[in-house]
Design an enzyme around this catalytic site. Structure first.
Site: not given
Ligand code: CDP
Ligand code: MG
Length: 134
Positions: A49, A115, A126
């Site tokens: 994040y 998410h 990611e």
């Protein structure tokens, strides 16, 4: 084929919605390349994040993501990034499509169950965090 990263957040695992959530992606014909049940450490959650660092909700977001087990899922399919964002629905469950995961099951803008990567660049970043070497 396009790849994207999904997290089922701790509330999704606690509420026993893992099977329900994964079935949304499978029914859309997305392929599960890999998945894991893990507890994220703070460092990994912070790097995931990183774009939100400095926002007023950042610390509570990191607390939330690290409070319990999560499921990390690597999905693959045509237009996977956009398709999965649509299946998940808008961040705020009050705005999310009623047919989306968040529209159907979430009740809080923070504790919104899932998410998904929002761009090709973030999907790559990611996936490198949660599935290094894949
Ligand atoms: O997850 P999504 O990409 O839809 O939303 P985001 O704007 O990138 O925010 C990431 C996550 O931070 C959200 O899914 C929420 O869990 C959390 N958030 C929050 O707690 N408060 C906000 N005002 C906005 C986001
Ligand atoms: Mg986002």
């Amino acid at each position: 084929m396009e790849r994207t990263l999904v997290l089922i957040k701790p509330d999704g695992v606690k509420r026993k919605l893992v099977g329900e959530i994964i079935s949304y992606y499978e029914r859309k014909n997305l392929k599960i390349v890999d998945f894991k049940l893990i507890k994220a450490d703070r460092e990994t959650a912070e790097s995931h994040y990183i774009e939100h660092k400095g926002r007023e909700y950042y610390q509570s977001l990191i607390d939330y993501i690290t409070e319990g087990e999560i499921v990390t899922i690597l999905l693959e399919g045509e237009n996977a990034i956009g398709i999965v964002r649509k299946i998940n629905g808008a961040t705020d469950p009050l705005q999310a499509d009623s047919g989306s995961i968040r529209g159907k099951y979430a009740y809080s803008k923070q504790r919104n169950l899932v998410h998904a990567s929002d761009s090709k660049e973030n999907a790559k970043r990611e996936i490198d965090i949660w599935f290094p070497g894949i």
